[in-house]
Design an enzyme around this catalytic site. Structure first.
Site, PDB file in Angstrom:
ATOM      1  N   ARG A 102      31.497  41.472  12.938  1.00 18.98           N
ATOM      2  CA  ARG A 102      32.038  41.221  11.602  1.00 18.98           C
ATOM      3  C   ARG A 102      33.008  42.347  11.265  1.00 18.98           C
ATOM      4  NH1 ARG A 102      26.232  43.005   9.272  1.00 18.98           N
ATOM      5  NH2 ARG A 102      26.745  45.184   8.939  1.00 18.98           N
ATOM      6  N   GLY A 144      10.995 -22.524  10.753  1.00 17.60           N
ATOM      7  CA  GLY A 144      11.719 -22.769   9.500  1.00 17.60           C
ATOM      8  C   GLY A 144      12.759 -21.694   9.215  1.00 17.60           C
ATOM      9  N   TYR A 162      28.809  21.933  17.598  1.00 17.40           N
ATOM     10  CA  TYR A 162      29.753  20.856  17.882  1.00 17.40           C
ATOM     11  C   TYR A 162      31.164  21.422  17.918  1.00 17.40           C
ATOM     12  CZ  TYR A 162      31.841  16.195  17.363  1.00 17.40           C
ATOM     13  OH  TYR A 162      32.547  15.037  17.548  1.00 17.40           O
ATOM     14  N   ASP A 211       4.373 -17.418   8.268  1.00 15.40           N
ATOM     15  CA  ASP A 211       4.630 -16.650   7.043  1.00 15.40           C
ATOM     16  C   ASP A 211       3.335 -16.276   6.310  1.00 15.40           C
ATOM     17  OD1 ASP A 211       3.917 -19.109   6.018  1.00 15.40           O
ATOM     18  OD2 ASP A 211       5.734 -19.415   4.830  1.00 15.40           O
ATOM     19  N   ARG A 241      15.178  16.327  12.052  1.00 16.58           N
ATOM     20  CA  ARG A 241      15.786  15.126  12.633  1.00 16.58           C
ATOM     21  C   ARG A 241      15.240  14.876  14.038  1.00 16.58           C
ATOM     22  NH1 ARG A 241      21.834  16.458  11.966  1.00 16.58           N
ATOM     23  NH2 ARG A 241      22.018  14.613  13.287  1.00 16.58           N
ATOM     24  N   GLU A 288       1.257 -32.058  -1.757  1.00 20.06           N
ATOM     25  CA  GLU A 288       2.240 -30.978  -1.849  1.00 20.06           C
ATOM     26  C   GLU A 288       2.655 -30.757  -3.304  1.00 20.06           C
ATOM     27  OE1 GLU A 288       3.163 -28.806   0.577  1.00 20.06           O
ATOM     28  OE2 GLU A 288       1.485 -29.855   1.474  1.00 20.06           O
ATOM     29  N   ASN A 333      12.974  35.247  14.282  1.00 25.86           N
ATOM     30  CA  ASN A 333      13.259  35.069  12.856  1.00 25.86           C
ATOM     31  C   ASN A 333      14.721  34.692  12.700  1.00 25.86           C
ATOM     32  OD1 ASN A 333      12.226  35.544   9.986  1.00 25.86           O
ATOM     33  ND2 ASN A 333      14.240  36.536  10.043  1.00 25.86           N
ATOM     34  N   ARG A 386      14.209 -19.796   1.014  1.00 24.69           N
ATOM     35  CA  ARG A 386      13.917 -19.122  -0.254  1.00 24.69           C
ATOM     36  C   ARG A 386      13.948 -17.592  -0.150  1.00 24.69           C
ATOM     37  NH1 ARG A 386       8.656 -22.859  -1.014  1.00 24.69           N
ATOM     38  NH2 ARG A 386       8.957 -22.982   1.252  1.00 24.69           N
ATOM     39  N   LEU A 394       3.480 -21.884  13.527  1.00 24.85           N
ATOM     40  CA  LEU A 394       4.718 -22.557  13.126  1.00 24.85           C
ATOM     41  C   LEU A 394       5.685 -21.515  12.561  1.00 24.85           C
ATOM     42  CD1 LEU A 394       3.211 -25.656  11.246  1.00 24.85           C
ATOM     43  CD2 LEU A 394       3.460 -25.271  13.709  1.00 24.85           C
TER      44      LEU A 394
END
Ligand code: UD1
Ligand code: CA
Length: 467
Positions: free
Chosen positions: A458, A22, A405, A121, A351, A173, A395, A26, A19
């Site tokens: 650089r 529902g 990006y 539940d 990630r 109940e 390394n 609550r 079931l």
């Protein structure tokens, strides 16, 4: 004369009815109650898995509130969840109580001789308990077997009223209990085993009750008894299984139990969990023998960890694979993969799409995304590596980043074996650093570096005498 439906019932045929129509008022949630995640899976998963394990001829799932959302989650999940028995959705248009949910399920139930009826539940029910309930029901030829539990605080549950001989007379109940009945501490778990013929007759006799005019499935027991039937109560060997999740407080209680069960399973299989009160694992997590899990570690989803690893303290690992003898200290990993003898952290973030090792080292404030870090390569300090393919024994100096990006799209960086990238280098992608190449510290590399070359990009230092 037998009715045509009866003829089609195979003797001994079992149906499991869940079931789940529902609203779960609550819970105070936009999400239907049975889809709330627990142990890394939606609540309904546990009931479907359990139902499936009992090997019934069919599983009926009563749905109603947010029907499309619940159906989609189940249909998307069944294969992954290993549900092999046929699942029939039963649409309960109006959520008029557990009794009306069963009434709407008659065409499903009538295909079976015996039916287990349970609630969506109740995620803590175990196979052993359900199997005992069913086997007792069958071997003792019971008409109704009811799973009960003794709770120190029975509030909110239906109470079991027994005769002095111990026979179950009825369920009252919570909202209808007299003070004397409210003191009964044996409760209805909401899981039953019925002979379908008896249930069919009893459910037709239900009348709406309470302020919401609901049909209570629990009232069936009295109707069955008034026709001379017997109801047998089966107290659950571990009462916690009978928990029904009605509020977020129950949800947290259930989560805690599932976590404890998962940790116990791992400890018994040879994993050291140094502080089970501060370690959180989802139900599907796998860990190899002699791995040690330190406090504050959270292992989510389909995470798989090999043997002899050190994980934590304070690591969060989601849907990742970790080979043998790795360590992940104070770090985050999501949809990432570590090959054996690699180390991560402290304070690293891996990630999705990160594949590192064997023997790779990623540490101290480095972030890696969608990249391969080859055998023995190191990204030990303060780096960002995105969309890169780094071969073996490379390394990467402290503070080096891939500039992947360009504001429109993500570009790749390729670094050959044994390359040495000095500290604080910007690798402006797309760019290739050759095998054995060296890049001077502080360089901004915009062009490919051939194998074995030294690249310096650089400003030359000038020293001036100050006036
Ligand atoms: C129910 C039992 C109670 C028992 C408790 C155990 C009844 C009347 N009461 O109370 O005796 O102690 O479970 O946890 O059965 N549902 C539907 N359609 C509806 C209403 C409910 O499918 O119209 C489903 C819900 O989705 C839920 C289950 O039935 O999974 C139980 O409903 P819920 O409202 O949670 O009942 P409880 O008040 O917990
Ligand atoms: Ca409930």
């Amino acid at each position: 004369m037998k009715s045509p439906t009866k003829k089609s019932v195979r003797p001994g045929s079992l149906g499991v009815l869940i079931l789940a129509a529902g609203k779960g008022t609550r819970m105070r949630s936009e999400l239907p109650k049975v889809l709330h995640p627990i142990g890394g899976r939606p609540m309904i998963y546990y009931l479907l898995r359990l139902a499936n394990a009992l090997k019934p001829e069919g599983i009926g799932l009563v749905v109603g509130h947010e029907i499309e959302r619940v159906k989609k989650a189940v249909l998307d999940g069944v294969k992954d969840w290993g549900i092999s028995r046929p699942v029939t959705f039963i649409h309960q248009k109006e959520q008029k109580g557990s009794g009306s949910a069963v009434l709407e399920s008659m065409s499903f139930l009538k295909k079976h001789q015996t039916a287990i009826v349970t609630c969506g539940d109740s995620p803590l029910l175990t196979f052993d308990t359900m199997f005992s309930l069913l086997s007792g029901h069958r071997s003792e030829k019971h008409q109704v077997s009811l799973l009960t539990a003794r709770f120190r605080d029975p509030k909110g549950y239906g109470r079991i009223v027994r005769s002095p001989m111990g026979e179950v007379l009825k369920i009252i109940e919570d909202s209808h209990c007299t003070p004397k009945e409210a003191a009964i501490n044996e409760i209805n778990s909401g899981t039953y085993c019925f002979e379908v013929e008896l249930l069919t007759e009893a459910v037709k006799k239900l009348v709406p009750k309470g302020s919401k005019k609901e049909f209570y499935l629990t009232d069936c027991l009295e109707h069955i008894r008034s026709e001379g039937g017997r109801v047998t109560g089966f107290p659950s060997p571990s009462p916690e299984e009978a928990l029904g999740v009605n509020t977020r407080i129950h949800l947290a209680q259930a989560e805690r139990v599932l976590n404890r069960r998962a940790l116990e399973r791992l400890m018994l299989s040879g994993v050291s969990i140094l502080d089970p009160n501060h370690t959180y694992v989802d139900v599907d997590v796998e860990i190899g023998q002699d791995s040690v899990i330190h406090p504050g570690t959270i292992l989510r989803g389909k995470t798989k960890i090999g043997k002899g690893c050190e994980i934590g303290p304070f690591s969060v690992i989601q849907d990742s694979q970790i080979g043998n003898e790795c360590s992940v200290i104070n770090s985050y990993m999501e949809e990432a993969r570590l090959h054996e003898k690699s180390s991560v952290g402290p304070f690293a973030r891996l990630r999705p799409g990160t594949i590192a090792g064997p023997r790779a080292r990623i540490g101290n404030f480095s972030e890696i995304k969608n990249s391969r870090i080859g055998y023995g390569s190191k990204v030990p300090h303060l780096s960002y590596v995105g969309d890169a393919d780094i071969a073996e024994d490379v390394n990467i100096g402290a503070g080096t980043i891939t500039c992947n990006y360009d504001g429109v799209k993500k570009n790749p960086t390729t670094i050959g074996a044994k390359a040495f990238i000095g500290s604080n280098v910007n690798l402006v992608a797309p760019v290739k650093i050759g095998r054995g190449a060296t890049v001077g510290a502080g360089s901004t590399i915009t062009e490919d570096v051939p194998d074995g070359n030294l690249a310096i990009a650089r400003e030359r230092q000038t020293n001036k005498v100050r006036k």
